[in-house]
Design an enzyme around this catalytic site. Structure first.
Site, short mmCIF file in Angstrom:
data_model
loop_
_atom_site.label_atom_id
_atom_site.label_comp_id
_atom_site.label_asym_id
_atom_site.label_seq_id
_atom_site.Cartn_x
_atom_site.Cartn_y
_atom_site.Cartn_z
CB SER A 29 -0.97 -0.01 1.18
OG SER A 29 -2.15 0.60 0.75
CD GLU A 84 -6.10 4.29 -2.94
OE1 GLU A 84 -6.29 3.62 -3.96
OE2 GLU A 84 -5.01 4.31 -2.32
CG ASP A 112 -4.59 -0.74 2.33
OD1 ASP A 112 -4.73 -1.73 3.09
OD2 ASP A 112 -4.61 -0.83 1.08
P1 ADP Z 1 0.03 -0.19 -3.84
O1 ADP Z 1 -0.47 -1.58 -3.64
O2 ADP Z 1 1.50 -0.10 -3.63
O3 ADP Z 1 -0.75 0.81 -3.08
P2 ADP Z 1 -1.21 1.17 -6.04
O4 ADP Z 1 -1.32 0.85 -7.47
O5 ADP Z 1 -2.45 1.31 -5.23
O6 ADP Z 1 -0.21 0.11 -5.39
O7 ADP Z 1 -0.43 2.56 -5.86
C1 ADP Z 1 0.75 2.79 -6.57
C2 ADP Z 1 0.72 4.21 -7.11
O8 ADP Z 1 0.96 5.13 -6.03
C3 ADP Z 1 1.82 4.47 -8.10
O9 ADP Z 1 1.40 4.12 -9.41
C4 ADP Z 1 2.03 5.96 -7.95
O10 ADP Z 1 1.06 6.69 -8.67
C5 ADP Z 1 1.78 6.18 -6.46
N1 ADP Z 1 3.07 6.09 -5.73
C6 ADP Z 1 3.42 5.15 -4.84
N2 ADP Z 1 4.68 5.34 -4.39
C7 ADP Z 1 5.14 6.44 -5.02
C8 ADP Z 1 6.38 7.15 -5.02
N3 ADP Z 1 7.42 6.75 -4.26
N4 ADP Z 1 6.48 8.25 -5.80
C9 ADP Z 1 5.45 8.65 -6.57
N5 ADP Z 1 4.28 8.02 -6.63
C10 ADP Z 1 4.10 6.92 -5.87
MG MG Z 2 -2.86 1.04 -3.25
#
Ligand code: ADP
Ligand code: MG
Length: 381
Positions: A122, A156, A168
């Site tokens: 997350s 979200e 989360d």
């Molecule tokens: P997760 O399961 O890790 O939450 P998601 O698809 O819900 O996966 O979220 C991932 C998204 O969050 C990425 O595509 C990006 O847009 C944003 N994000 C996460 N970490 C970063 C970061 N370090 N820098 C910029 N954006 C980020």
């Molecule tokens: Mg996510």
């Protein structure tokens, strides 16, 4: 990370800035229980999004993502939604804060993170919680932490097209070092439990696979749970959610519902009890019981709820064979990570065996994420 962010901030915008951070999360046990009104048991981890954020006296946000190497500028009105996905999380948090009557004006920000993206830890909630917490503090809005978590969740839903639950963002906002948090998804009551597994390590193994069934299978599981709950409710009207049902009550309706629905419900009712058993065990510092419950959850998710997959079962079998204390699939299933509770002395051989044997079978190594239960959203400078 902080030094890097502040150096970039000084280069782009000049001067100093407050710095905030919030964490990714794990869920030790309590899977597919949220929509059944049961418990989840998450904790924040030592992988964070960190951001320098400073009001700039305009009505525009200037945001720089170190990890993407991109700048994005956007206004704060509903029609100003930015193109970049990563910026939409920040924009969404601003909008959701404003919708709740909070003040938010233009700011400059530079941020980066080490929560692996899309791995089930997350990173998106970490990102939302960092900005929700920071905006609340910088403009002194006095929004409580639960509402900060809801700001992330609504972001979200309304700006990123992900219909997620509250777990989360809750874990990211409420996380505390050395504590897991049991959240009752029906009443939203929560309680901290100590989690200091001395002599053990928590490690995730990411299969790096995602099987496509996930969303249709998810809807079918929800239907099964509702069917079972409805059948039980006829005899026991107090059953609002499946998690309210006793195991005995499920047996009473065995002949009245499809076998498949029965198995799904058997898993959910067992899982709700396992969360309670794990909490009891933690109060006695009994990590062997905790591990055993994790294996039982894996068995349930694989054989009763049927949301595991070959790769996950392979890693769980290997863990069992090597006497790893606990292992289960974490998250919705059909891919993603196993979460493992491993004795210190077993850690190295287990990880090496998992890499070698998994890659011999599937052609790639699992990714390894060590995690320590840590603090959630906070100001760090
Ligand atoms: P997760 O399961 O890790 O939450 P998601 O698809 O819900 O996966 O979220 C991932 C998204 O969050 C990425 O595509 C990006 O847009 C944003 N994000 C996460 N970490 C970063 C970061 N370090 N820098 C910029 N954006 C980020
Ligand atoms: Mg996510």
């Amino acid at each position: 990370m902080k030094e890097q962010i502040l150096a970039k901030f000084a280069e782009l915008f000049g001067g100093e800035s407050p710095v905030f951070a919030s964490a990714g999360r794990i869920n030790l046990i309590g899977e597919h229980t949220d929509y059944n009104g049961g418990y989840v048991f998450p904790g924040a981890i030592d992988k964070v999004i960190m951001a320098a954020i400073r009001p700039n006296g305009t009505d525009k946000v200037r945001a720089y993502s170190i990890d993407y190497g991109q700048m994005c500028e956007f206004g704060l009105k509903e029609e100003d939604k930015p193109e970049q996905q990563w910026a939409r999380y920040i924009f969404g948090v601003c909008r959701e804060t404003a919708k709740r009557g909070g003040k938010v004006e233009g700011f400059d920000t530079v941020f980066c993170g080490n929560v692996p993206l899309g791995a089930g830890l997350s990173s998106s909630a970490a990102l939302e919680s960092t900005f929700a917490y920071a905006i609340n503090e910088l403009w002194q809005n006095g929004i409580d932490k639960f509402e900060l978590a809801r700001i992330g969740q609504s972001t979200e839903h309304n700006y990123c097209g992900v219909k997620c639950g509250i777990m989360d963002q809750f874990a990211s906002c409420f996380g505390k070092a050395g504590c897991l948090i049991r959240l009752n998804c029906k009443t939203m009551e929560y309680k901290y439990f100590p989690f200091n597994p001395k002599g053990y390590r928590l490690v995730l193994l990411d299969t790096c696979v995602k099987h496509e069934l996930a969303s249709s299978a998810y809807n079918k599981r929800r239907e099964s749970c509702e069917n079972a709950a409805a059948a039980i409710r006829k005899r026991h009207p107090e059953v609002e959610f499946l998690s309210d049902a006793k195991r005995l009550w499920l047996d009473e309706v065995r002949e009245e519902i499809p076998q498949e629905d029965f198995l799904r419900a058997e898993y959910v009712i067992g899982e709700v009890q396992r969360v309670l058993d794990v909490c009891d065990a933690l109060e006695r510092d009994d990590y062997e019981i905790v591990g055993e419950m994790m294996y039982q959850t894996h068995f349930g998710m694989s054989k009763l709820y049927e949301v595991s997959c070959d790769e996950l079962d392979f890693l769980a079998r290997l863990a069992r064979k090597m006497d790893v204390t606990g292992c289960r699939v974490m998250g919705g299933g059909f891919g993603g990570c196993t979460i493992n509770l491993v004795k210190d002395e077993l850690y190295q051989p287990f990880i090496e065996a998992a890499k070698a044997q998994f890659s011999a079978k599937y052609g790639h190594e699992p990714k390894v994420y060590d995690v320590v239960i840590s603090d959630g959203a906070s100001r760090i400078a």
